[in-house]
Design a protein around this motif. Structure first.
Motif, PDB file in Angstrom:
ATOM      1  N   THR A   1      48.087  50.534  37.097  1.00  0.00           N
ATOM      2  CA  THR A   1      48.687  49.201  37.141  1.00  0.00           C
ATOM      3  C   THR A   1      50.198  49.290  36.999  1.00  0.00           C
ATOM      4  O   THR A   1      50.740  50.325  36.603  1.00  0.00           O
ATOM      5  CB  THR A   1      48.144  48.304  36.014  1.00  0.00           C
ATOM      6  OG1 THR A   1      48.746  48.699  34.762  1.00  0.00           O
ATOM      7  CG2 THR A   1      46.626  48.407  35.899  1.00  0.00           C
ATOM      8  N   ASN A   2      50.864  48.175  37.295  1.00  0.00           N
ATOM      9  CA  ASN A   2      52.323  48.130  37.151  1.00  0.00           C
ATOM     10  C   ASN A   2      52.743  47.506  35.826  1.00  0.00           C
ATOM     11  O   ASN A   2      53.833  46.955  35.706  1.00  0.00           O
ATOM     12  CB  ASN A   2      52.963  47.380  38.323  1.00  0.00           C
ATOM     13  CG  ASN A   2      52.570  45.913  38.381  1.00  0.00           C
ATOM     14  OD1 ASN A   2      51.586  45.499  37.765  1.00  0.00           O
ATOM     15  ND2 ASN A   2      53.330  45.116  39.124  1.00  0.00           N
TER      16      ASN A   2
ATOM     17  N   LEU B   1      57.381  54.578  36.817  1.00  0.00           N
ATOM     18  CA  LEU B   1      56.223  55.467  36.916  1.00  0.00           C
ATOM     19  C   LEU B   1      55.979  55.831  38.371  1.00  0.00           C
ATOM     20  O   LEU B   1      55.961  54.958  39.247  1.00  0.00           O
ATOM     21  CB  LEU B   1      54.972  54.791  36.349  1.00  0.00           C
ATOM     22  CG  LEU B   1      53.625  55.487  36.648  1.00  0.00           C
ATOM     23  CD1 LEU B   1      53.587  56.899  36.075  1.00  0.00           C
ATOM     24  CD2 LEU B   1      52.462  54.650  36.122  1.00  0.00           C
ATOM     25  N   GLU B   2      55.782  57.127  38.603  1.00  0.00           N
ATOM     26  CA  GLU B   2      55.306  57.609  39.887  1.00  0.00           C
ATOM     27  C   GLU B   2      54.041  58.415  39.627  1.00  0.00           C
ATOM     28  O   GLU B   2      54.058  59.371  38.848  1.00  0.00           O
ATOM     29  CB  GLU B   2      56.356  58.479  40.583  1.00  0.00           C
ATOM     30  CG  GLU B   2      57.635  57.725  40.910  1.00  0.00           C
ATOM     31  CD  GLU B   2      58.618  58.535  41.753  1.00  0.00           C
ATOM     32  OE1 GLU B   2      58.252  59.661  42.178  1.00  0.00           O
ATOM     33  OE2 GLU B   2      59.743  58.044  41.988  1.00  0.00           O
TER      34      GLU B   2
ATOM     35  N   LEU C   1      51.160  61.791  36.248  1.00  0.00           N
ATOM     36  CA  LEU C   1      51.896  60.582  35.885  1.00  0.00           C
ATOM     37  C   LEU C   1      53.311  60.983  35.485  1.00  0.00           C
ATOM     38  O   LEU C   1      53.520  61.614  34.445  1.00  0.00           O
ATOM     39  CB  LEU C   1      51.201  59.862  34.728  1.00  0.00           C
ATOM     40  CG  LEU C   1      49.725  59.507  34.958  1.00  0.00           C
ATOM     41  CD1 LEU C   1      49.082  59.033  33.661  1.00  0.00           C
ATOM     42  CD2 LEU C   1      49.585  58.449  36.043  1.00  0.00           C
ATOM     43  N   ASN C   2      54.272  60.623  36.303  1.00  0.00           N
ATOM     44  CA  ASN C   2      55.674  61.010  36.108  1.00  0.00           C
ATOM     45  C   ASN C   2      56.450  59.788  35.619  1.00  0.00           C
ATOM     46  O   ASN C   2      56.773  58.889  36.398  1.00  0.00           O
ATOM     47  CB  ASN C   2      56.237  61.534  37.435  1.00  0.00           C
ATOM     48  CG  ASN C   2      57.672  62.003  37.315  1.00  0.00           C
ATOM     49  OD1 ASN C   2      58.245  62.040  36.229  1.00  0.00           O
ATOM     50  ND2 ASN C   2      58.273  62.361  38.438  1.00  0.00           N
ATOM     51  N   TYR C   3      56.733  59.746  34.304  1.00  0.00           N
ATOM     52  CA  TYR C   3      57.423  58.615  33.689  1.00  0.00           C
ATOM     53  C   TYR C   3      58.910  58.925  33.511  1.00  0.00           C
ATOM     54  O   TYR C   3      59.269  59.957  32.932  1.00  0.00           O
ATOM     55  CB  TYR C   3      56.837  58.301  32.313  1.00  0.00           C
ATOM     56  CG  TYR C   3      55.401  57.838  32.313  1.00  0.00           C
ATOM     57  CD1 TYR C   3      55.068  56.518  32.585  1.00  0.00           C
ATOM     58  CD2 TYR C   3      54.365  58.730  32.019  1.00  0.00           C
ATOM     59  CE1 TYR C   3      53.747  56.087  32.564  1.00  0.00           C
ATOM     60  CE2 TYR C   3      53.040  58.310  32.000  1.00  0.00           C
ATOM     61  CZ  TYR C   3      52.738  56.988  32.275  1.00  0.00           C
ATOM     62  OH  TYR C   3      51.427  56.570  32.256  1.00  0.00           O
ATOM     63  N   SER C   4      59.763  58.029  33.993  1.00  0.00           N
ATOM     64  CA  SER C   4      61.199  58.080  33.707  1.00  0.00           C
ATOM     65  C   SER C   4      61.522  56.891  32.811  1.00  0.00           C
ATOM     66  O   SER C   4      61.255  55.738  33.176  1.00  0.00           O
ATOM     67  CB  SER C   4      62.020  58.011  34.998  1.00  0.00           C
ATOM     68  OG  SER C   4      61.778  59.145  35.805  1.00  0.00           O
TER      69      SER C   4
END
Length: 727
Positions: free
Chosen positions: A60-61, A194-195, A210-213
């Motif tokens: 989800t966003n 998130l990507e 899950l790539n979180y910045s």
């Protein structure tokens, strides 16, 4: 949007789908809760899940993973399902209802934690639902636009994986101090990008990265930031213990958790928080779910991984006092920055690994940190994230089948290790020693930049189609895999093709696919395959030269004919491409995903514009519980064959009463029969039609002789026949 999670020993109650003026509401009990309170600028998006690989996970966003096993728009979609594309029901396992991001940090001496979800909260605006959509979701794919894969429509040269989801969310409202009225929520003032990445490679289809910045949007420095994934895991196979049906046998209370600190080939601990069904549900839930940090903006040697677990909503666990739910931000930050103590196995309530051995509704939290953009001291033990700066944290959600059926052990977790290691390799890319620097010998592509998310690639999935006929299926495919350049060896290393069909047994003990044929290049320099060449499958012209055949506007260069296939039975086929590998790089031969282009078929007599012959029924007589039947009255069927392209079938009792009317055309896919999974869009011959033995008054048919007529709707010609039902 509203979801609910039932935590009760009592029967699950399904209240259906409710519609409110404020949005869509999903409920499973009498106390649904609104999962997310939108800030109004961007809609909540909760109906997307990773579909290219075997791990189907809702993303989800607003920071939450999973869908709570609530139907979305009336459809059941994966929450965290592995293997989602299998036809072996025993391997089609769900792993968590919800999971979500927690981020904690210290601001001006105060511990703050922003959470996307916590246990035990059932109302919109309550403490725990603290992230808000700040963008729509963008989808990208690295699958070439020339592919027939459905993801090709999202092709982008910027894509990282076969299916990228990109989105943004934040923990505040109109200003960084606006908590939107959520009790006890003091925002960190962070923007999260998130990507998520997913692949269909057979060696990389069991995980989602899950790539979180995380960007500090506040005017204050955040110190010692920790990021974690809270997971309300419950490993279950809905084909065996169904949560959607009252009395379906589902339970939250038969799971155990653990933390895997085994060491990988690079010398680093794997740090996988995992859960499994304690007894495997008689072979229906023999699967692990694991979550592990892969890295981030702080080198792997400078951050720690921490593990916690507790029972759902239990903040005072008398059996395991240290395994209690945190209630406030200070306690949550303590959990994120420390490990739950391991117990003494001699007490009898802990396993050999020191974690509880009593099944319950366990959930877990795995976190990593501290993170930041600037070390707070020369020892790099503490980190700061000043205003406007960004740090990165990357996790992987990994699933795996048990390796054997013994008690939980490193040996039984072998597949979990393999899949987690592939996720780690994908993240590491060129950074083999995980120090966040490009060292000598690591620059694979010679661009002088540290590149991550690099995997060895098999050739692309061949574009294929099928032609379905009478006891025969012809498979056509294109040569699109043959000019592929391997991203690591930088060579065209295509070797050959493999053609697969459905397994030749009704049990689940055999592989899902049966290898029908294999063809490869004649290449004496590389000892791979059988050097058969492609003459047996290549399409040629009258002069014997390579040619192609046009089908629906596409040209195909190869074909394979599978004869002797039983009419009326569901089958499936796929074609893969494999390479020769790269011994110098210690890479074995790689094969494209066997399920990526799978096509379902039901063979039968073809329709013809010139209607010859007599329409018939099979099996005739029909005897109760034919081999292809299911268990219910609506899962029985017979087939009418030798039909024209457009027809009306009218079925009568011997007394002349009209029993049912069937409308047929060449595009028929079995959508009117429950025993045919029409969602798999099976290809049919166009000249046959199934009937489920249910009358037009929605009643089961009785034993007896039945008459039928078939009218050709293009010519008006009518032909007759009869069949016998014996129950």
């Amino acid at each position: 949007m509203i979801f609910s999670r039932v935590k009760s020993w009592h029967t699950l109650l399904w209240a259906g789908i409710l519609l409110y003026a404020s949005g869509t509401v999903f409920a499973r009990d009498l106390h649904p809760f609104q999962l997310h309170k939108s800030t109004g600028q961007y809609p909540d998006i909760y109906n997307l899940y990773t579909s290219v690989g075997q791990l189907g996970m809702t993303v989800t966003n607003f920071g939450i993973l999973g869908n709570g096993w609530n139907p979305i728009d009336g459809k059941i979609q994966p929450s965290c399902q592995y293997k989602q594309h299998t036809d072996i029901l025993r391997e089609n396992v769900e792993h968590f209802s919800f999971a979500g991001l927690w981020i904690g940090g210290i601001v001006n001496g105060q511990r703050r934690v922003s959470t996307s979800i916590v246990d035990g909260v059932f109302e919109s605006g309550q403490e725990g639902f603290e992230f808000f959509a700040n963008s729509d979701v963008t989808i990208r794919s690295s699958i070439a636009s020339t592919s027939q894969d459905s993801m090709a429509q999202y092709y982008s040269p910027l894509a990282v994986s076969h299916q990228d989801f990109l989105m943004d969310f934040k923990d505040y409202g109109s200003t960084v101090s606006d908590n939107l009225g959520i009790p006890n929520h003091t925002p960190l003032g962070i923007d999260v990008h998130l990507e998520s990445y997913a692949w269909n490679f057979s060696f990389a289809d069991a995980f989602v990265i899950l790539n979180y910045s995380i960007t500090n949007a506040s005017p204050d420095t955040i110190r010692d930031l920790y990021a974690g994934i809270w997971a309300d895991a419950s490993v279950a196979n809905m084909n065996y213990t169904d949560i959607y049906t009252p009395g379906g046998g589902f339970t939250w209370y038969d799971n155990l958790d653990g933390f895997d600190r085994s060491v990988d080939a690079a010398g680093f601990t794997r740090d996988i928080a995992y859960q499994y069904d304690a007894d495997g549900d008689d072979g229906w839930a023999e699967s692990y779910i694991g979550i592990t940090p892969l890295g981030g903006s702080v080198p792997r040697t400078h951050f720690q991984t921490h593990y916690q677990q507790w029972v759902w909503t239990n903040s005072n666990n008398t059996d395991y006092p240290e395994y209690s739910m945190p209630l406030v931000d200070d306690e949550r930050y303590s959990k994120m920055s420390s490990d739950v103590p391991q117990g003494d196995p001699a007490t009898g309530i802990y396993g050999n690994d020191g974690y509880p051995n009593q099944t319950n509704s366990w959930l877990f939290l795995v976190s990593a940190g501290p993170f930041g953009s600037i070390p707070a001291g020369p020892d790099s033990v503490h980190w700061r994230l000043p205003p406007g700066e960004t740090c990165q944290v990357v996790f992987a959600v990994v699933a795996a089948r048990w390796a054997g059926t013994s008690q939980d052990s490193p040996a039984r977790r072998a597949n979990l290790h393999i899949n987690a290691d592939w996720a780690q390799k994908a993240y590491d890319g060129e950074d083999k020693n995980r120090n966040n620097r490009l060292d000598p010998g690591e620059d694979i592509n010679g661009d002088g930049v540290l590149n991550r998310f690099i995997l060895p690639e098999p050739p692309p999935v061949p574009n294929m189609t099928v032609d379905v006929g009478d006891q025969e299926v012809t498979i056509y495919w294109q040569d699109n895999a043959e000019n592929f350049i391997d991203p690591i060896s930088r060579e065209k290393d295509f070797e050959g093709y493999r053609i697969y069909g459905a397994r030749k047994t009704v049990t689940d003990s055999m592989p899902e696919f049966t290898l029908l044929a294999e063809f490869d290049r004649i290449d004496p320099l590389h000892d791979v395959g059988y050097n058969t060449g492609f003459d047996a499958i290549r399409i040629t012209n009258e002069q014997g030269q390579p040619d192609s055949v046009e089908i629906d506007g596409r040209y195909y260069q190869y074909k394979f004919v599978n004869r002797g296939v039983k009419n009326g039975w569901m089958n499936y086929y796929s074609v893969t491409a494999f390479d020769r590998g790269d011994p110098e790089s210690n890479l074995a031969s790689l094969e494209s995903a066997v399920s990526a282009n799978r096509v379902y078929v039901i063979p039968g007599v073809k329709a013809s514009s010139v209607w010859t012959g007599t329409p018939t029924v099979y099996p005739n007589p029909y005897r109760g519980q034919a081999t292809w039947d299911g268990y219910g009255n609506r899962e029985q069927m017979i087939w009418f064959q030798n039909l024209p392209p457009r027809a009306e079938i009218r079925i009568f009792s011997l007394a002349g009463d009209l029993v049912d009317v069937l409308e047929h055309d060449e595009q028929y896919r079995g959508q009117d029969v429950e025993n045919i999974p029409s969602q798999k869009n099976p290809r049919m011959s166009g000249g046959q039609h199934a009937w489920d033995l249910i009358t037009r008054y929605d009643q089961a048919t009785a034993t007896g002789l039945y008459l039928f007529t078939v009218e050709n709707l293009d010519t008006g010609e009518i032909k007759e026949g009869k069949f016998l039902i014996i129950k």
